[in-house]
Motif scaffolding. Structure first.
Motif, PDB file in Angstrom:
ATOM      1  N   GLN A  57      64.500 122.524  55.828  1.00  0.00           N
ATOM      2  CA  GLN A  57      64.271 121.882  54.531  1.00  0.00           C
ATOM      3  C   GLN A  57      63.030 122.390  53.794  1.00  0.00           C
ATOM      4  OE1 GLN A  57      64.041 117.634  54.874  1.00  0.00           O
ATOM      5  NE2 GLN A  57      62.009 117.609  55.780  1.00  0.00           N
ATOM      6  N   THR A  86      70.832 122.167  54.875  1.00  0.00           N
ATOM      7  CA  THR A  86      69.666 121.658  54.163  1.00  0.00           C
ATOM      8  C   THR A  86      69.985 120.212  53.781  1.00  0.00           C
ATOM      9  OG1 THR A  86      70.627 122.592  52.168  1.00  0.00           O
ATOM     10  CG2 THR A  86      68.900 123.875  53.237  1.00  0.00           C
ATOM     11  N   TYR A  88      70.937 116.911  51.818  1.00  0.00           N
ATOM     12  CA  TYR A  88      71.773 116.760  50.633  1.00  0.00           C
ATOM     13  C   TYR A  88      71.971 115.274  50.348  1.00  0.00           C
ATOM     14  CZ  TYR A  88      75.332 116.144  54.237  1.00  0.00           C
ATOM     15  OH  TYR A  88      76.025 115.721  55.339  1.00  0.00           O
ATOM     16  N   THR A  90      74.147 111.989  49.524  1.00  0.00           N
ATOM     17  CA  THR A  90      75.492 111.450  49.691  1.00  0.00           C
ATOM     18  C   THR A  90      75.528 110.075  49.067  1.00  0.00           C
ATOM     19  OG1 THR A  90      74.959 110.390  51.768  1.00  0.00           O
ATOM     20  CG2 THR A  90      75.795 112.635  51.905  1.00  0.00           C
ATOM     21  N   SER A  94      69.944 109.291  50.533  1.00  0.00           N
ATOM     22  CA  SER A  94      69.255 110.181  49.604  1.00  0.00           C
ATOM     23  C   SER A  94      67.901 110.567  50.167  1.00  0.00           C
ATOM     24  CB  SER A  94      69.089 109.498  48.247  1.00  0.00           C
ATOM     25  OG  SER A  94      68.371 108.311  48.427  1.00  0.00           O
ATOM     26  N   TRP A  96      65.200 112.916  52.621  1.00  0.00           N
ATOM     27  CA  TRP A  96      64.916 114.178  53.269  1.00  0.00           C
ATOM     28  C   TRP A  96      65.043 113.972  54.764  1.00  0.00           C
ATOM     29  CZ3 TRP A  96      64.175 118.507  50.439  1.00  0.00           C
ATOM     30  CH2 TRP A  96      63.918 118.337  49.082  1.00  0.00           C
ATOM     31  N   ASN A 107      73.397 115.540  60.059  1.00  0.00           N
ATOM     32  CA  ASN A 107      74.499 116.504  60.088  1.00  0.00           C
ATOM     33  C   ASN A 107      75.408 116.228  61.289  1.00  0.00           C
ATOM     34  OD1 ASN A 107      73.750 118.374  57.835  1.00  0.00           O
ATOM     35  ND2 ASN A 107      71.855 118.391  59.035  1.00  0.00           N
TER      36      ASN A 107
END
Lengths: 371, 425
Positions: A57, A86, A88, A90, A94, A96, A107
């Motif tokens: 990131q 990286t 993202y 959704t 939201s 990091w 992920n």
């Protein structure tokens, strides 16, 4: 290979100071024509892992650019391949990445939709060579829950690492992250093997408690409950996450044994091919005990240094004990000693940069200058 | 129907016999050049840089090295779903099975390859020149002049014109006559062997010439035929750097020009890059006692000795106290300690043992091949082993895995050749 790979290349690192202002640590140039992450990627590819995710990131653009094609590491396959994750947005997230565990947790689909029984996690900033097949065989033999690749480290900078204490069977019973008074000299290299299902389970469990870090929230917290073993790998290993270690890791390549180990003994380290012409040594060049890379043009003197790709050294200039990164132009009559010059810099004619022995000056000067 | 505007056909089947031992086991386009390249890289890079992404590469003579180098065309971005690089060796069909007997015959045998892409134009290229050229500009010129054929030409000194195919033109553009190596040249415009044809024109000419000649050739048959038929042949003058590397001396010269302070042929320009297959990536190491001046070095080179005015290929190792001058050392060659190498070309994968002296003595022209080895260059074929302490003269050629006993008194006199009894290394 019955494992998928995850490379953690995301963290913010300030210890390389100005050098990582624009670059992720994993994308830092190493050994002339390589970048730090090439070692982790090559180790995975050479171990037969054909599905690898890079999680990143902070300053990820140069890293993503480096990974723009997976063919250099032979990951351009129908099955598996190279994934770059990286953060993202959704519908219901939201954030990091809040830590190494959170980065993988965000992920989770990657882990859940895979079928490989094991996951190999590696950091993206270590210069090393390892066969993960051996680590996996060890992991299976020990019936471990987690296996951590460890190394004996000599010297003072033990406080930079995670120090482990093992019993006679190499089972880890203590783990201290960056200790003030280290209890030993066996340290974690940041490479782990864990069963994929167990990893999913643990990530989900700690996420519920709002915990986000692999080391403190999985390894340290579960060290008594789970069987965590150390696999001792006492070969070359150096993390480049600090300025002295970055400098030394590069200049270690002046040693023939280190070069042979990484570049000539099979399997070797692979990197993205850049189509630079051969290095050119003009009249008046004197290069001693140094490494230069393709695309360099040298008119001056270079001693005990490393020149990365496309470096230009002007007439009558002297470079000593220094590292000059990609694409830097050094004019005529310069003197540079004990420095790291950042990439794409312009050093005007007649500049003098001299740091004391044992200190390292970082030079960043991207001001254009005209002849 | 999908189509390509222009398809390139690259003739890479020739031997290039004037390069002596260098091309005994390798096709000329696959000969190493400039440290890390092979000669064919220039034409292939020109193609992709000019926007041509469909290239047929016609191979015939010793294609192994060439096949390995080109593969599926990845280094040139010529790995494509539709188009890309295709190697075209001779093949057998139900009616016939022939070698490529001439340049035009080679294209004739691959007409179906070209038809598959249904192109408007076909560009014919050779794989044995060093140059950077934008074929798209040549194509624009071809279109502007409504040409049937455009031939790129290069101005050569009139006194050397008798060595080339010379084109006589009206107003420097429309071609009226074609003379192959004329005794009394009327013009100084030499054909570069680069032609753009309208595919329909070329196709019919290929068929007709194939019926009348067994070894149809562009220079000898196709172009004179089209000229006679009244087709519109146009000369396109190219004024960039263009070098034929057909002889040992020219090959050596072209390499040496790269080490000039500002070479006329500049590989360091960021636009118009030359691409090559790049397996070796480590940096170059120059040892504590090394001296390197006016040289270019490929990747992964390790130098402990002294190298002056030389072109060194990738992965070459040069030992302590060894002195190399005015030489070309190709990739993966090892030269051990205390050797002296002067004005020599050493091919890929050789091992030169300690205390070898090469390229010294009187300049006797080679007895067996006086037209190849006359300029003082000593040439070593690929994967040759030269044992310790051997002394080799000028204008020599050597190939194979030698033992000490094969040299009388440990010396090979200038102007002689030696082939090892033991064969290859």
């Amino acid at each position: 290979m019955r494992a998928l790979g995850i490379i953690l290349a995301g963290g913010k690192n300030e210890r390389l100071k100005d050098l990582t202002v624009n670059t992720a640590l994993a994308a830092m140039p190493i050994a002339g024509s390589y970048r730090a992450i090439d070692f982790a990627l090559s180790n995975m590819a050479n171990s037969g892992i054909n599905k690898v995710a890079v999680v990143t990131q902070y300053n990820s653009r140069p890293l993503v650019e480096h990974l723009s094609s997976s063919k250099w590491w032979d990951f351009g396959r129908k099955h598996g391949g190279l994934f770059v994750f990286t953060p993202y947005l959704t519908h219901d997230n939201s954030l990091w990445y809040r830590g190494t565990a959170d980065a993988i947790n965000q992920n989770m689909e990657y882990l859940k939709t895979s079928h490989e029984p094991y996951a190999i996690i590696s950091s993206g900033d270590a210069v090393c060579k390892i066969d993960f097949n051996k680590v996996l065989a060890y992991h299976v033999e020990k019936r471990a829950d987690i296996t951590i690749v460890c190394k004996h480290v000599e010297g003072e900078d033990l406080h930079r690492y995670g120090v482990v204490q093992v019993d006679d069977d190499n089972r880890i019973n203590e783990f201290e992250e960056k200790p003030i008074i280290p209890m030993g000299n066996l340290v974690s290299t940041g490479m782990y093997i864990i069963r994929r299902r167990l990893l999913i389970e643990m990530l989900e469990a700690i996420a519920k408690e709002e915990r986000f870090d692999i080391v403190s929230d999985i390894i340290i917290r579960y060290r008594k409950q789970k069987k965590i073993y150390a696999y001792v790998h006492d070969e070359y290993w150096k993390s480049v996450a600090s300025l002295p270690s970055y400098y030394n890791a590069n200049l270690d390549f002046l040693d023939k044994d280190v070069r042979n180990y990484f570049f000539r003994q099979d399997p070797t380290i692979m990197s993205k091919v850049e189509d630079e012409p051969p290095a050119k040594f003009n009249v008046g060049s004197l290069v001693r005990n140094s490494l230069s890379s393709s695309g360099c043009i040298i008119n001056g003197e270079v001693h005990n240094s490393m020149l990365f790709r496309k470096v230009f050294i002007g007439r009558n200039s002297i470079v000593k004990n220094s590292i000059i990164l990609n694409g830097t132009y050094i004019g005529d009559n310069c003197y540079i000693e004990n420095c790291i010059v950042d990439s794409k810099c312009n050093i005007p004619n007649g500049s003098v940069h001299k740091a004391e022995v044992g200190e390292i000056e970082i030079i960043v000067n991207r001001e254009p200058f005209y002849l | 129907m999908r189509k390509k505007e222009m398809v390139a056909m690259l003739l890479a089947g020739g031997q290039g016999s004037r390069l002596g031992i260098l091309t005994s086991y390798v096709a000329k386009p696959a000969v190493a050049f400039g440290g890390k390249y092979r000669i064919i890289d220039f034409a292939l890079s020109n193609c992709i840089n000019s926007g041509i992404d469909t290239v047929g590469i016609l191979t015939q003579y010793q294609p192994l090295q060439l096949n390995r180098h080109i593969g599926i065309g990845i280094p040139w971005d010529l790995d494509r779903n539709y188009g890309g690089a295709t190697l075209l060796p001779p093949y057998i069909s139900s009616e016939s099975g022939d070698w490529y007997t001439g340049t035009a015959n080679a294209i004739y045998q691959n007409m179906s390859f070209i038809d598959y892409y249904n192109p408007e134009y076909v560009i014919i290229l050779g794989g044995d020149h060093i140059y950077k050229m934008d074929y798209e500009m040549m194509l624009n010129y071809h279109k502007q002049n409504n040409a049937d054929v455009t031939i790129s030409v290069y101005k050569v000194p009139l006194e050397e014109a008798h060595e080339f195919g010379i084109l006589n033109t009206e107003d420097g553009r429309k071609i009226i006559e074609f003379e192959e190596k004329p005794a009394n040249p009327k013009s100084d415009l030499a054909s570069m062997g680069i032609y753009i044809f309208n595919w329909s024109t070329l196709k019919s000419a290929l068929k007709i010439m194939e019926e009348t000649h067994e070894n149809s050739d562009f220079g000898k048959h196709i172009l004179p035929y089209l000229l006679e038929k009244g087709a519109n042949l146009i000369a396109y003058e190219f004024d960039g750097f263009w070098k034929d590397v057909g002889t040992l001396e020219a090959y050596w010269q072209a390499n040496m020009e790269l080490i000039d302070l500002v070479p006329e042929f500049n590989l360091y320009e960021p636009y118009w890059k030359i691409y090559t297959k790049n397996e070796i990536q480590p940096p170059q190491f120059l040892g504590p006692d090394s001296n390197v001046e006016t040289c270019i070095l490929g990747d992964g080179v390790e130098i402990e000795g002294q190298v002056y005015n030389s072109v060194i290929g990738s992965n070459v190792m040069i030992g302590k106290n060894t002195i190399i001058r005015d030489s070309i050392i190709m990739s993966s060659t090892i030269i051990k300690d205390n050797a002296v190498i002067e004005r020599s070309i050493i091919s890929e994968g050789c091992i030169i043992d300690e205390n070898v002296v090469m390229g010294v003595g009187d300049n006797t022209i080679n007895v067996e091949f006086p037209k190849i080895y006359w300029s003082g260059l000593t040439v070593i074929g690929e994967r040759t082993y030269i044992p310790e302490g051997i002394k080799i003269g000028k204008n020599c050629s050597l190939y194979g895995n030698f033992t000490k006993e094969e040299f009388t008194d440990g010396i090979l006199e200038s102007g002689t050749n030696l082939l090892a009894k033991g064969g290859e290394l």
